[in-house]
Scaffold this motif. Structure first.
Motif, mmCIF file in Angstrom:
data_model
loop_
_atom_site.group_PDB
_atom_site.id
_atom_site.type_symbol
_atom_site.label_atom_id
_atom_site.label_comp_id
_atom_site.label_asym_id
_atom_site.label_seq_id
_atom_site.Cartn_x
_atom_site.Cartn_y
_atom_site.Cartn_z
ATOM 1 N N GLU A 370 0.832 -1.207 0.000
ATOM 2 C CA GLU A 370 0.000 0.000 0.000
ATOM 3 C C GLU A 370 0.864 1.253 0.000
ATOM 4 O OE1 GLU A 370 -3.267 2.292 -0.289
ATOM 5 O OE2 GLU A 370 -3.182 0.100 -0.421
ATOM 6 N N ASP A 371 1.932 1.206 0.818
ATOM 7 C CA ASP A 371 2.857 2.347 0.829
ATOM 8 C C ASP A 371 3.515 2.522 -0.534
ATOM 9 O OD1 ASP A 371 2.252 2.770 3.450
ATOM 10 O OD2 ASP A 371 4.046 1.779 4.256
ATOM 11 N N ARG A 373 2.198 1.567 -3.416
ATOM 12 C CA ARG A 373 1.190 2.120 -4.332
ATOM 13 C C ARG A 373 0.995 3.605 -4.083
ATOM 14 N NH1 ARG A 373 -1.365 -2.932 -3.509
ATOM 15 N NH2 ARG A 373 -2.559 -2.084 -1.741
ATOM 16 N N THR A 374 0.943 3.970 -2.782
ATOM 17 C CA THR A 374 0.790 5.393 -2.465
ATOM 18 C C THR A 374 1.983 6.190 -2.974
ATOM 19 O OG1 THR A 374 -0.460 4.809 -0.474
ATOM 20 C CG2 THR A 374 0.448 7.035 -0.584
ATOM 21 N N SER A 375 3.181 5.621 -2.794
ATOM 22 C CA SER A 375 4.381 6.309 -3.272
ATOM 23 C C SER A 375 4.356 6.433 -4.787
ATOM 24 C CB SER A 375 5.638 5.554 -2.830
ATOM 25 O OG SER A 375 5.726 5.524 -1.422
ATOM 26 N N ARG A 376 3.943 5.327 -5.462
ATOM 27 C CA ARG A 376 3.868 5.391 -6.922
ATOM 28 C C ARG A 376 2.827 6.399 -7.370
ATOM 29 N NH1 ARG A 376 4.483 -0.278 -6.513
ATOM 30 N NH2 ARG A 376 2.223 -0.576 -6.679
ATOM 31 N N TRP A 377 1.664 6.414 -6.634
ATOM 32 C CA TRP A 377 0.624 7.363 -6.996
ATOM 33 C C TRP A 377 1.115 8.798 -6.790
ATOM 34 C CZ3 TRP A 377 -2.070 11.046 -4.143
ATOM 35 C CH2 TRP A 377 -3.166 11.606 -4.778
ATOM 36 N N ARG A 378 1.799 9.000 -5.641
ATOM 37 C CA ARG A 378 2.327 10.337 -5.384
ATOM 38 C C ARG A 378 3.391 10.711 -6.402
ATOM 39 N NH1 ARG A 378 3.028 9.999 1.221
ATOM 40 N NH2 ARG A 378 0.791 10.204 1.752
ATOM 41 N N THR A 380 3.592 9.476 -9.444
ATOM 42 C CA THR A 380 2.904 9.717 -10.710
ATOM 43 C C THR A 380 2.261 11.099 -10.720
ATOM 44 O OG1 THR A 380 2.435 7.353 -10.915
ATOM 45 C CG2 THR A 380 1.139 8.849 -12.277
ATOM 46 N N LEU A 381 1.604 11.425 -9.574
ATOM 47 C CA LEU A 381 0.972 12.741 -9.476
ATOM 48 C C LEU A 381 2.018 13.845 -9.557
ATOM 49 C CD1 LEU A 381 -1.600 14.380 -8.982
ATOM 50 C CD2 LEU A 381 -1.199 14.136 -6.527
#
Length: 573
Positions: A370-371, A373-378, A380-381
């Motif tokens: 989850e971390d 994914r959150t890091s990847r999402w952040r 990516t953002l």
């Protein structure tokens, strides 16, 4: 002195192992020559996978108590290396030294030291059955090892994770970690560690139901020089080979037993004695087998190894049955039942414990995922925002560049137009100047002509006075007087002047109504650049009269004494 002893021991270790670890690399921060000496030597021993018991005498000289003469971090490393060597031989001392090393470590200044000290603590957690805690430490430290570029210890941590997963029954995951560790060992050139890791792979293949492949792996490494040099590892390998061969490889059992007799390792003794008891039973030598099995049972009872006791009691029951002693067999069967009940409860508790560990590990992995994914999402953002900002910045730069280009083009066009207008004005000024000069010259020529005509008329008058017949000179005098008409000359001048300076007289009359026609005529002559003398010649007056007229015009124009009449007239169209 300590550095000299460590250097000698390093040479001896390398010579004993028969290789100069070409791929060896150290990542410890330097803390002086003494620390560098034993760090390098101990890392080389780990690289060559030298048995830790062979290093017991080496670490006796390492500092383990803080003192004013010994740097704090050097003491911390000394505690760590002694704890590492004593890990299996003296676990209690190792635990105390490891705790002292962590307490003395300056983690901010020496992050790699803290990393390695923490890995030793994780090994202790694993040995004491705190598998989930050990796993979390290993997983936390893996990225740090990769960041430091230490692939050697990354591989060792992967082996430790594989052991944890094997104990929890996650054999496929264990195999994946073992194989990745072997790849890294071979990548850094540690043939010793890669070879010894093969027994882990063999055991996993056996547990996965593929004994043939497990035996192939074992046979591929048992003659390796690193395996032969490590008696504990060699004994374990032979016992595993005997078990994987379904207790048919008698040579492996006997060689394993012979090696284990010279090693002070009770867990290994249980396995070796059990193997020999099973071997003798399979060979029909039941009483000899019972002797080995009884010895194994006593050691297993002392170790409280219920799983080992069960296998031993089963083998003893079969042996007494084979000897025709059902009473003795029944005795061991009763013991087996008691052990079975205890083992059942133990295994039940162990299954619960493994389930709890797996649940904790899975929760930990989900949190990591989850971390991630959150890091990847952040990320990516952040990349999207960065890309958008770059696009906006590029557009702004493009607009600014285009604006500057347009402004530059406009400026160049304006400069070009200004140059063109300047040239046109200059040309116009030159043309006006030329026309003014031409007009002034023409006016002067006309004045000179009039002067000559007046002189000719005077000569005719003198001839008449001397007796010449007036009737004969009358036509000539009429012609001269017609040519001397000043009004015709002025009209010609005014016509030419107004072509060069249209609106001049109108502006003069509008601004200064007090000016007379004579004043305007004089201003026109001044405007074309004629001097007072030239104007006097044209007007057939004296220069003083012209100067008087100029003074009168200045008063009408209200010019101050320091102002130029010519400049004022030149400023008019």
């Amino acid at each position: 002195m300590l550095r000299f002893r460590l250097t000698i021991l390093t040479i001896l270790l390398t010579t004993l192992c028969g290789v100069h670890a070409a791929g060896f690399a150290s990542y410890w921060d330097p803390i002086g020559d003494e620390g560098e000496a034993y760090d390098s030597m101990m890392e080389r021993a780990a690289f060559l996978d030298v048995p830790r018991r062979d290093l017991l005498n080496v670490v006796k000289g390492f500092p383990t108590q803080p003192s004013g003469a010994t740097p704090r971090q050097l003491t911390a490393r000394g505690c760590f290396w002694r704890a590492w060597v004593l890990f299996t031989e003296a676990p209690d001392s190792s635990a105390l030294l490891s705790a002292r090393a962590l307490a003395l470590c300056d983690s901010a200044r020496y992050p790699y030291d803290h990393l390695r000290f923490s890995l030793l603590r994780a090994d202790r957690l694993r040995i004491h059955g705190r598998l989930a805690e050990a796993y979390s430490v290993y997983r936390d430290k893996l990225p740090l090892l990769r960041r430091h570029g230490d692939r050697m210890w990354e591989a060792k941590v992967l082996v430790a994770i594989g052991v944890v997963m094997q104990e929890l029954g996650e054999y496929h995951e264990a195999l994946r970690n073992y194989e990745e560790a072997e790849r890294l060992f071979r990548e850094v050139g540690s043939e010793a560690c890669a070879t010894k890791n093969r027994i882990n792979i063999a055991n996993i293949h056996y547990l996965l139901g593929n004994p043939a492949k497990a035996l192939d792996v074992i046979r591929g490494v048992e003659s390796n020089r690193y395996v032969v040099a490590d008696s504990i590892y060699m004994a374990n390998l032979l016992v595993s080979r005997f078990r994987i061969s379904d207790y048919a490889d008698s040579l492996a059992a006997m060689k394993g037993y012979e090696i284990s007799r010279h090693i002070r390792n009770e867990h290994l003794s249980v396995l070796a004695l059990l193997s020999m008891g099973i071997l003798r039973h399979s060979q029909g030598l039941h009483r000899e087998g019972i002797g080995f099995l009884d010895s194994a049972r006593r050691v297993a009872e002392r170790l409280e190894d219920y799983s080992g006791q069960r296998h031993i009691l089963e083998a003893l029951e079969d042996s007494w049955q084979a000897l025709g002693r059902p009473d003795s067999a029944a005795l061991y069967h009763a013991r087996l039942k008691v052990i079975g009940d205890s083992l059942y409860h133990h295994e039940s508790a162990d299954r619960v414990r493994r389930a709890e560990h797996l649940a904790t590990i899975n929760s930990y992995e989900r949190r990591i995922a989850e971390d991630a994914r959150t890091s990847r999402w952040r990320l990516t953002l952040a990349l999207a925002i960065g890309a958008a900002l770059l696009v906006i910045a590029a557009l702004l730069l493009r607009l600014m560049w285009s604006g500057r280009r347009r402004a530059e083009t406009r400026r160049q066009l304006e400069e070009e137009e200004n140059r063109r207008l300047t040239l046109l004005n200059r040309q116009y000024s030159l043309e006006i100047e030329a026309k003014e000069k031409e007009l002034a010259s023409t006016t002067l020529l006309m004045a000179q002509k009039n002067a000559q005509l007046k002189d000719l008329a005077r000569q005719i008058d003198e001839l008449e006075h001397q007796g010449e017949d007036p009737a004969s000179t009358a036509p000539l005098k009429d012609t001269i007087h017609r040519q001397l008409t000043a009004d015709d000359d002025w009209r010609y001048f005014k016509l030419k002047f107004e072509k060069v300076h249209p609106g001049f007289f109108q502006i003069m009359q509008e601004r200064w109504p007090a000016l007379s026609k004579t004043d305007l005529r004089l201003c026109a002559y001044i405007r074309v650049g004629m001097t007072s003398k030239e104007i006097a010649q044209v007007l057939s007056v004296k220069p003083d009269t012209v100067n008087t007229s100029r003074y009168r015009i200045r008063k009408k124009l209200s010019l101050p004494p320091d102002a130029s009449l010519e400049a004022l007239l030149d400023s008019l169209p």
